[in-house]
Scaffold this active site. Structure first.
Site, PDB file in Angstrom:
ATOM      1  N   HIS A 256     -28.529 -18.325-122.672  1.00  0.00           N
ATOM      2  CA  HIS A 256     -27.977 -17.747-123.902  1.00  0.00           C
ATOM      3  C   HIS A 256     -26.599 -17.123-123.694  1.00  0.00           C
ATOM      4  O   HIS A 256     -26.005 -16.622-124.647  1.00  0.00           O
ATOM      5  CB  HIS A 256     -28.959 -16.686-124.421  1.00  0.00           C
ATOM      6  CG  HIS A 256     -29.096 -15.552-123.442  1.00  0.00           C
ATOM      7  ND1 HIS A 256     -29.712 -15.709-122.223  1.00  0.00           N
ATOM      8  CD2 HIS A 256     -28.655 -14.285-123.488  1.00  0.00           C
ATOM      9  CE1 HIS A 256     -29.640 -14.568-121.568  1.00  0.00           C
ATOM     10  NE2 HIS A 256     -29.006 -13.682-122.306  1.00  0.00           N
ATOM     11  N   ASP A 257     -26.111 -17.105-122.452  1.00  0.00           N
ATOM     12  CA  ASP A 257     -24.784 -16.536-122.176  1.00  0.00           C
ATOM     13  C   ASP A 257     -23.738 -17.601-121.857  1.00  0.00           C
ATOM     14  O   ASP A 257     -22.605 -17.265-121.498  1.00  0.00           O
ATOM     15  CB  ASP A 257     -24.847 -15.601-120.960  1.00  0.00           C
ATOM     16  CG  ASP A 257     -25.608 -14.323-121.247  1.00  0.00           C
ATOM     17  OD1 ASP A 257     -25.615 -13.878-122.405  1.00  0.00           O
ATOM     18  OD2 ASP A 257     -26.197 -13.773-120.299  1.00  0.00           O
TER      19      ASP A 257
ATOM     20  N   GLU B  17     -30.883 -11.536-112.266  1.00  0.00           N
ATOM     21  CA  GLU B  17     -29.577 -12.018-112.716  1.00  0.00           C
ATOM     22  C   GLU B  17     -28.536 -11.359-111.825  1.00  0.00           C
ATOM     23  O   GLU B  17     -28.345 -10.137-111.897  1.00  0.00           O
ATOM     24  CB  GLU B  17     -29.343 -11.659-114.181  1.00  0.00           C
ATOM     25  CG  GLU B  17     -28.102 -12.344-114.708  1.00  0.00           C
ATOM     26  CD  GLU B  17     -27.557 -11.730-115.985  1.00  0.00           C
ATOM     27  OE1 GLU B  17     -26.802 -12.415-116.684  1.00  0.00           O
ATOM     28  OE2 GLU B  17     -27.867 -10.559-116.283  1.00  0.00           O
TER      29      GLU B  17
ATOM     30  N   ASP C  28     -32.346  -8.270-115.859  1.00  0.00           N
ATOM     31  CA  ASP C  28     -30.982  -8.351-116.378  1.00  0.00           C
ATOM     32  C   ASP C  28     -30.001  -7.612-115.455  1.00  0.00           C
ATOM     33  O   ASP C  28     -30.274  -6.468-115.063  1.00  0.00           O
ATOM     34  CB  ASP C  28     -30.970  -7.686-117.767  1.00  0.00           C
ATOM     35  CG  ASP C  28     -29.681  -7.900-118.502  1.00  0.00           C
ATOM     36  OD1 ASP C  28     -29.366  -9.052-118.805  1.00  0.00           O
ATOM     37  OD2 ASP C  28     -28.982  -6.899-118.780  1.00  0.00           O
TER      38      ASP C  28
ATOM     39  N   ASP D  93     -38.060 -10.466-120.146  1.00  0.00           N
ATOM     40  CA  ASP D  93     -36.754  -9.978-119.733  1.00  0.00           C
ATOM     41  C   ASP D  93     -36.843  -8.459-119.615  1.00  0.00           C
ATOM     42  O   ASP D  93     -37.506  -7.809-120.433  1.00  0.00           O
ATOM     43  CB  ASP D  93     -35.718 -10.327-120.816  1.00  0.00           C
ATOM     44  CG  ASP D  93     -34.386 -10.729-120.228  1.00  0.00           C
ATOM     45  OD1 ASP D  93     -33.897  -9.984-119.371  1.00  0.00           O
ATOM     46  OD2 ASP D  93     -33.847 -11.759-120.645  1.00  0.00           O
TER      47      ASP D  93
HETATM   48  C1  NOJ Z   1     -26.854 -10.298-119.310  1.00  0.00           C
HETATM   49  C2  NOJ Z   1     -27.518 -10.860-120.528  1.00  0.00           C
HETATM   50  O1  NOJ Z   1     -27.977 -12.143-120.239  1.00  0.00           O
HETATM   51  C3  NOJ Z   1     -26.493 -10.805-121.631  1.00  0.00           C
HETATM   52  O2  NOJ Z   1     -26.879 -11.533-122.764  1.00  0.00           O
HETATM   53  C4  NOJ Z   1     -26.221  -9.357-121.936  1.00  0.00           C
HETATM   54  O3  NOJ Z   1     -25.186  -9.249-122.882  1.00  0.00           O
HETATM   55  C5  NOJ Z   1     -25.818  -8.581-120.688  1.00  0.00           C
HETATM   56  N1  NOJ Z   1     -26.598  -8.910-119.542  1.00  0.00           N
HETATM   57  C6  NOJ Z   1     -25.960  -7.106-120.916  1.00  0.00           C
HETATM   58  O4  NOJ Z   1     -27.315  -6.756-120.928  1.00  0.00           O
END
Ligand code: NOJ
Length: 549
Positions: A326-327, A252, A197, A96
């Protein structure tokens, strides 16, 4: 066809995967000890969420030093061992990489705070106060204003995420040069790619501060999402790092339309390999708002998925396919039935995902049907985003009960529970106290699932195998059947030689549907199918993959 288009990626959230030293936090040696398990599953790549030095305010997405592994996870030697052990098993490693912001504990930011003339000051985004307050009305994605005042400098810095995560200024060439140098450092270690990210947020509109405080509340996303120079910056990374190292990269891309995702991922443009987009996991937002109790209509979900399938393919883009990460709260709890039909639901979601065009991702625990945490007390949460949202909801007059219900449904902490390896108290994740404790004991674990006949893990293995051996699943066109069907999602994948049909009953009632003649079952989550004279009866949460003879 590129190898990674046929392969499956497994996402590891290291903090919650496997602890090897009893401190309650997963680590690199823990991951190494589970590589044989992952090899058995059949995945080709691992995406590791950040393990760089970090104060951990956003579990590693707040990087204090891009060149160091956080001691919580291990050492650089451990990391190198992980890399070589994974490579021995033919598994690639994708790291990442967070390039939109750093931690405020990063030495660049500490320098930036020293004075406006410091060369690092311009590594970040600063604005003077406007009429004594914030330069504009933007809200941070973690609640509150997106600006933080620094009295010593009489300036505000921008933070689209946590207040401890200042945004980087990509207009500054020196910053870009530092970033390319750092990416090359990791490339030289022998990694195989990056998950980037929030990469589509790195180029902010120059005029953003003109969006004054008096305009209606706005999160400002139109001023920084897919901004003016983002494609140039990514292409530059491709030329300097991704291309020469033959990297697999996944961006992302929040709030991104298909036309933009195509630009990022069409190989002719030399930017990224594939795109994570999020429209399908926002389908249960009420009026676009996340922190609400949500319900979804299957036809909304299938129409979103279908638009991405057909248009990305038509224009040469490539999807990264996923339900969980994870989000996100767990899809099994959100879109299906995580109780009575838990096994069927887990397999149904897997089949729907693996039948689509793109590269599929498994998030740790999907292969054993892990479900939401169902926490009942705000004290059980550690995640800043969830805790801030909770307080914001109470501030806006919501009852505690409702706010907690909303978190139970929507908080990303739901998917961060430690991996369930065996049936002991903390599931063999740790011998100590886990950093995030489960609310209830859940009897699903790797140990138990692997002992069960026709288990979910083997179902994933079968899907991974099918994708490697049936190219129609990789390059075939996609067609949605019965777009108005609110219970059964049916689609075809076809090329000039073969045709595959996927049908998935998203309800707890039996559903009868027509099936054209000449299809055989390749895989089904009940093991068989009930097909009679052109009619199939799909049992609750049944899904089948059929192939034309
Ligand atoms: C996306 C990540 O997947 C998330 O977990 C994070 O809080 C935010 N970007 C900020 O980096």
């Amino acid at each position: 066809m590129k190898e990674w288009q046929k392969e499956t990626v497994y996402q590891i959230y290291p903090r919650s995967f496997q602890d090897s030293n009893g401190d309650g936090i997963g680590d690199i040696n823990g991951i190494i000890s589970r590589l044989d398990y992952l090899q058995k599953l059949g995945i080709g790549l691992i995406w590791l969420t950040p393990m760089y030095l970090s104060p951990g305010n956003d579990n590693g997405y707040d990087i204090a030093d891009y060149y160091r592994i956080d001691p919580v996870f291990g050492t650089m030697d451990d990391f190198e061992k992980l890399l070589s052990e994974a490579h021995k098993r033919d598994i690639k490693i994708i790291m990442d990489m967070v390039l939109n912001h750093t931690s405020n504990e990063n030495s660049w930011f500490k320098e930036a705070l020293k004075s406006k003339d410091n060369p690092y000051h311009n590594y970040y985004i600063w604005r003077d106060p406007v009429d004594g307050h914030e330069p504009n009305n933007w809200v941070s994605k973690f609640s509150g204003s997106a600006w933080k005042y620094v009295p010593e400098l009489d300036q505000y810095y921008l933070h689209l995420y946590d207040v401890t995560m200042p945004d980087l200024n990509w207009r500054n060439e020196n910053l870009r040069a530092e970033i390319f140098k750092m990416l090359t450092y990791w490339a030289n270690k022998g990694i195989d790619g990056f998950r980037l990210d929030v990469i589509n947020n790195i180029s902010k509109d120059k005029n953003m501060p003109n969006d004054t405080f008096n305009t209606p509340l706005d999160d400002g996303r139109n001023f920084y999402t897919n901004g003016p120079h983002v494609h140039e910056y990514i292409h530059e990374m491709y030329e300097k790092v991704f291309g020469p190292n033959k990297f697999v990269t996944v961006g992302e891309l929040s709030s991104t339309p298909i036309s933009e995702a195509v630009k990022y991922t069409n190989p002719k443009r030399q930017e990224l390999s594939m795109a994570f987009t999020f429209h399908h996991v926002k389908v249960d937002y009420t009026n676009g708002k996340k922190w609400t109790l949500g319900h979804y209509k299957l036809t909304d979900l299938t129409s979103i998925l279908s638009a991405w399938q057909t248009q990305m393919q038509r224009h040469g883009g490539w999807n990264a396919l996923f339900w969980n990460n994870h989000d996100q709260p767990r899809a099994i709890s959100r879109f299906t039935n995580d109780d009575e039909y838990r096994d069927q639901s887990a397999k149904l979601l897997a089949m729907v995902e693996f039948g689509l065009q793109g590269t599929p991702y498994i998030y740790q625990g999907d292969e054993i049907a892990m479900k939401n945490a169902y926490f009942t007390d705000i004290k059980q949460y550690k995640d800043h985003e969830s805790i801030n949202a909770y307080h914001e909801m109470l501030k806006n007059g919501m009852s505690e009960d409702l706010a907690l219900q909303i978190l139970q449904q929507k908080s990303r902490e739901n998917s961060r529970l430690p991996m369930q390896w065996d049936s002991t108290k903390y599931y063999g994740f740790t011998t100590g106290q886990p950093w995030l404790k489960p609310q209830h004991h859940d009897d699903y674990s790797v140990e138990k699932v692997l002992k069960t006949k026709n288990n979910i893990f083997d179902f994933y293995r079968a899907l991974i195998f099918l994708r490697k051996h049936k190219t129609v699943l990789v390059d075939g066109e996609y067609k949605l059947l019965n777009p108005k069907d609110n219970s059964v999602y049916s689609y075809e994948r076809f090329n000039n030689k073969r045709k595959i049909l996927v049908m998935a009953n998203f309800t707890e009632h039996a559903q009868e549907r027509d099936v054209a003649a000449g299809f055989d079952l390749i895989l089904g989550n009940y093991g068989d199918m009930q097909l009679n004279q052109g009619k199939i009866t799909l049992r609750p949460y049944e899904s089948v993959m059929l192939e034309k003879k």
